[in-house]
Write a protein that holds these residues in place. Structure first.
Motif, PDB file in Angstrom:
ATOM      1  N   ARG A 188      99.511 -92.820 -68.889  1.00  0.00           N
ATOM      2  CA  ARG A 188     100.711 -92.586 -68.098  1.00  0.00           C
ATOM      3  C   ARG A 188     101.518 -93.026 -68.552  1.00  0.00           C
ATOM      4  O   ARG A 188     102.374 -92.959 -68.852  1.00  0.00           O
ATOM      5  N   SER A 189     102.003 -94.039 -67.643  1.00  0.00           N
ATOM      6  CA  SER A 189     102.944 -94.866 -67.688  1.00  0.00           C
ATOM      7  C   SER A 189     103.368 -96.135 -68.985  1.00  0.00           C
ATOM      8  O   SER A 189     103.969 -96.754 -68.896  1.00  0.00           O
ATOM      9  N   TYR A 190     101.621 -95.895 -69.468  1.00  0.00           N
ATOM     10  CA  TYR A 190     101.054 -97.062 -70.328  1.00  0.00           C
ATOM     11  C   TYR A 190     102.064 -97.005 -71.823  1.00  0.00           C
ATOM     12  O   TYR A 190     101.191 -95.980 -72.432  1.00  0.00           O
ATOM     13  N   PRO A 230     105.839-103.773 -57.446  1.00  0.00           N
ATOM     14  CA  PRO A 230     106.208-103.007 -56.125  1.00  0.00           C
ATOM     15  C   PRO A 230     106.320-101.686 -56.601  1.00  0.00           C
ATOM     16  O   PRO A 230     104.950-101.571 -57.729  1.00  0.00           O
ATOM     17  N   ASN A 231     106.464-100.874 -55.792  1.00  0.00           N
ATOM     18  CA  ASN A 231     105.679 -99.892 -55.887  1.00  0.00           C
ATOM     19  C   ASN A 231     106.275 -98.413 -57.271  1.00  0.00           C
ATOM     20  O   ASN A 231     107.241 -98.956 -57.485  1.00  0.00           O
ATOM     21  N   GLY A 232     105.800 -98.107 -57.658  1.00  0.00           N
ATOM     22  CA  GLY A 232     105.518 -97.035 -58.768  1.00  0.00           C
ATOM     23  C   GLY A 232     105.513 -97.923 -60.554  1.00  0.00           C
ATOM     24  O   GLY A 232     106.215 -96.931 -60.959  1.00  0.00           O
ATOM     25  N   GLN A 233     105.175 -99.120 -60.337  1.00  0.00           N
ATOM     26  CA  GLN A 233     104.667 -99.789 -61.700  1.00  0.00           C
ATOM     27  C   GLN A 233     104.245 -99.511 -62.535  1.00  0.00           C
ATOM     28  O   GLN A 233     104.124-100.032 -63.619  1.00  0.00           O
ATOM     29  N   GLY A 234     102.962 -98.893 -62.214  1.00  0.00           N
ATOM     30  CA  GLY A 234     101.935 -98.754 -62.552  1.00  0.00           C
ATOM     31  C   GLY A 234     100.352 -99.175 -61.668  1.00  0.00           C
ATOM     32  O   GLY A 234      99.037 -99.101 -63.552  1.00  0.00           O
ATOM     33  N   LYS A 235     100.363 -99.705 -61.115  1.00  0.00           N
ATOM     34  CA  LYS A 235      98.503-100.426 -60.561  1.00  0.00           C
ATOM     35  C   LYS A 235      98.439 -99.025 -60.921  1.00  0.00           C
ATOM     36  O   LYS A 235      96.791 -99.852 -61.049  1.00  0.00           O
ATOM     37  N   THR A 236      98.273 -98.359 -60.425  1.00  0.00           N
ATOM     38  CA  THR A 236      97.974 -96.972 -59.569  1.00  0.00           C
ATOM     39  C   THR A 236      96.973 -96.762 -60.960  1.00  0.00           C
ATOM     40  O   THR A 236      95.472 -96.318 -61.293  1.00  0.00           O
ATOM     41  N   ASN A 237      98.016 -96.323 -61.906  1.00  0.00           N
ATOM     42  CA  ASN A 237      97.532 -95.979 -63.251  1.00  0.00           C
ATOM     43  C   ASN A 237      96.471 -96.662 -63.712  1.00  0.00           C
ATOM     44  O   ASN A 237      96.042 -96.295 -64.688  1.00  0.00           O
ATOM     45  N   PHE A 238      96.634 -97.954 -63.507  1.00  0.00           N
ATOM     46  CA  PHE A 238      96.227 -99.216 -64.840  1.00  0.00           C
ATOM     47  C   PHE A 238      94.431 -98.451 -64.036  1.00  0.00           C
ATOM     48  O   PHE A 238      93.572 -98.362 -65.327  1.00  0.00           O
ATOM     49  N   SER A 296      96.560 -83.334 -67.945  1.00  0.00           N
ATOM     50  CA  SER A 296      97.603 -83.209 -68.519  1.00  0.00           C
ATOM     51  C   SER A 296      98.419 -84.043 -68.172  1.00  0.00           C
ATOM     52  O   SER A 296      98.846 -85.094 -68.759  1.00  0.00           O
ATOM     53  N   ALA A 297      98.836 -84.835 -66.803  1.00  0.00           N
ATOM     54  CA  ALA A 297      99.271 -85.355 -66.165  1.00  0.00           C
ATOM     55  C   ALA A 297      99.500 -86.739 -66.832  1.00  0.00           C
ATOM     56  O   ALA A 297      99.498 -87.453 -66.432  1.00  0.00           O
ATOM     57  N   LEU A 298      97.658 -87.290 -67.042  1.00  0.00           N
ATOM     58  CA  LEU A 298      97.212 -88.741 -67.642  1.00  0.00           C
ATOM     59  C   LEU A 298      97.806 -88.878 -68.847  1.00  0.00           C
ATOM     60  O   LEU A 298      97.960 -89.909 -69.499  1.00  0.00           O
ATOM     61  N   VAL A 299      98.080 -87.492 -69.647  1.00  0.00           N
ATOM     62  CA  VAL A 299      98.896 -88.060 -71.014  1.00  0.00           C
ATOM     63  C   VAL A 299     100.970 -88.789 -70.891  1.00  0.00           C
ATOM     64  O   VAL A 299     101.164 -87.685 -70.030  1.00  0.00           O
ATOM     65  N   ARG A 300     101.075 -89.271 -71.082  1.00  0.00           N
ATOM     66  CA  ARG A 300     102.669 -90.264 -70.811  1.00  0.00           C
ATOM     67  C   ARG A 300     103.674 -89.257 -71.317  1.00  0.00           C
ATOM     68  O   ARG A 300     103.815 -89.096 -72.453  1.00  0.00           O
ATOM     69  N   ALA A 301     103.831 -89.544 -71.136  1.00  0.00           N
ATOM     70  CA  ALA A 301     105.933 -88.583 -70.619  1.00  0.00           C
ATOM     71  C   ALA A 301     106.498 -88.829 -70.860  1.00  0.00           C
ATOM     72  O   ALA A 301     106.883 -89.864 -70.275  1.00  0.00           O
TER      73      ALA A 301
END
Ligand SMILES: Nc1ncnc2c1ncn2[C@@H]1O[C@H](COP(=O)(O)OP(=O)(O)OP(=O)(O)O)[C@@H](O)[C@H]1O
Ligand SMILES: [Mg+2]
Length: 413
Positions: free
Chosen positions: A12-14, A31-39, A58-63
């Motif tokens: 994701r965002s990592y 703050p929102n959208g930083q990657g907390k849930t992704n982690f 496919s959503a899990l792979v970083r775009a």
């Protein structure tokens, strides 16, 4: 058990991160959208091979910002259980099978479930009590896989037969199937009935285990004194006498097969599978009213949370041996709760061996929580990174230190 290290590559965002977690409570804020849930999603994904947010991997792979994608996402976790340490690894390659390793030895991905148990509760879980039956079946099937990993193949096998039988029914509907294909329908009926019966019994056994801990958790979280009732609802035999409900898998398989025979014409006319546990539901009631369609927003939250805490207990949350307790993940949960329920939840989680909490506002957490704080920020170049705020000097200048964010590639050890 607890996760001591997490290494993510292109998840994701990592872009790349190696992070350290502690036993006890870890709070990820930012703050929102930083990657907390992704982690936390990465940890839960490795353990359950399922995301609480998306169906498509496919959503899990970083775009990349230009729309291109990384080749694969890799999640590596170091899991400690008593004296035992394991390095679990999952590689997610878009549209290809996942690859898994335990201590650098290749294994089937579902074997990871034997090594790490997690229970995640997230805002999406409100749908568990509100939405269509499919989500409740998913909850039960994932619960069965975590509770009894040997049964995790059952659902996959059932769905495979369901797909093949569904394709045959479509062919029969359109007249494309020859008489040989028609004669195979009975073979599929037999397989669907056997697997369907096993899946039903597994789900029913889980529901029986869930009831008491879910009621207990609900009594703690919700103050109104209303009782939760759970009942697995089979599509077949709805009128069966209660004392007959615990019957042999074989008998249920026979009933399923009889129901298929009875509705064969309709199945062919519609070209779809009409009989089987893919049509079942988990009925959830508060006192005598169904939660779905009746409960308030707050009541629905309490029920969904109680179900997840019930599952946490079934998976070993109250186990004498703390190392048997699953990792509990609470994604953005506290903001939704009033102060009474926040305090109740804080008390419940105090016994957990490891809890991961994400929140946009750390001030919303009960003060009684003794936590390791991590702040998550997103950098345009580096992707999501961790700032280990706890180690900052209390009265010195607040200079954010980027620890371990660009650690050695591919190592969680
Ligand atoms: N596959 C991906 N590749 C790149 N970025 C992604 C990918 N998937 C999600 N993101 C980005 O991750 C961000 C969301 O991260 P996440 O859900 O972890 O936020 P959060 O910190 O939990 O925020 P909130 O407080 O709002 O819940 C979004 O900006 C989204 O665009
Ligand atoms: Mg989030």
């Amino acid at each position: 058990m607890y996760v001591s290290h997490v290494a993510l590559d292109d998840f994701r965002s990592y872009r790349q991160i190696v992070a350290t977690l502690v036993p006890g409570v870890n709070v990820l804020s930012g703050p929102n959208g930083q990657g907390k849930t992704n982690f936390v999603e990465a940890i839960s994904y490795l353990a359950n091979l399922s995301s609480h947010r998306v169906g498509a991997e496919s959503a899990l792979v970083r775009a990349n910002p230009d729309g291109t994608k990384a080749n694969a996402a890799v999640i590596r976790l170091k899991v400690c259980q008593g004296e035992r340490e394991r390095i679990l690894e999952l590689e997610i390659v878009s549209s290809k099978p996942n690859r898994a390793r335990i201590n650098r030895t290749a294994v089937r991905p579902r074997e990871l479930a034997y090594e790490l148990k997690t229970v995640i509760f997230a805002p999406e879980d409100l749908q568990l009590v509100r939405a269509e039956p499919a989500l409740r079946r998913k909850f039960l099937d994932e619960g069965v896989a975590a509770w009894r990993p040997t049964l995790s193949q059952l659902k996959t096998d059932y769905e495979k037969v369901l797909r093949q039988r569904g394709a045959l029914l479509k062919d029969l509907k359109s007249g494309r199937a020859d008489s040989y294909a028609q004669s195979t329908l009975e073979v599929w009926n037999g397989q669907l009935a056997t697997l369907g019966a096993q899946l039903t019994i597994a789900r029913e056994n889980l529901v029986a285990q869930l009831l008491a801990p879910t009621q207990k958790a609900h009594n703690k979280i919700a103050s109104q004194g209303r009782e939760i009732f759970l009942a697995y609802q089979r599509q077949v035999d709805k009128t069966i006498a209660p004392e007959k409900e615990i019957e042999e898998t074989r008998d249920l398989a026979q009933r399923l097969q009889a129901a298929m025979a009875q509705r064969e014409r309709e199945e062919i006319a519609r070209g779809v599978n009409l009989i089987g546990p893919h049509r079942d539901d988990l009925e959830i009631k508060l006192d005598h009213l169904p939660v779905r369609g009746f409960a308030s927003h707050g009541e629905s939250w309490s029920v969904a949370l109680a179900l997840k805490l019930g599952l946490y207990e079934v998976l070993g949350g109250q186990s004498e041996d703390r190392s048997e307790r699953p990792v509990l993940i609470l994604d953005d949960v506290f903001a939704e709760l009033d102060s009474y329920r926040r305090a109740a939840l804080a008390e419940i989680i105090s016994g957990a061996e490891q809890v991961l909490i994400t929140t946009a506002e750390a001030s919303e957490l009960p003060e009684s929580l003794d936590a390791h704080h991590i702040s998550v920020r997103r950098d345009p170049q580096a992707g999501s990174i961790f700032l280990e705020t706890e180690t900052l000097p209390v009265d010195g200048p607040v200079e954010e230190t980027k620890t371990e964010a660009t650690g050695e590639q591919g190592s969680a050890s």
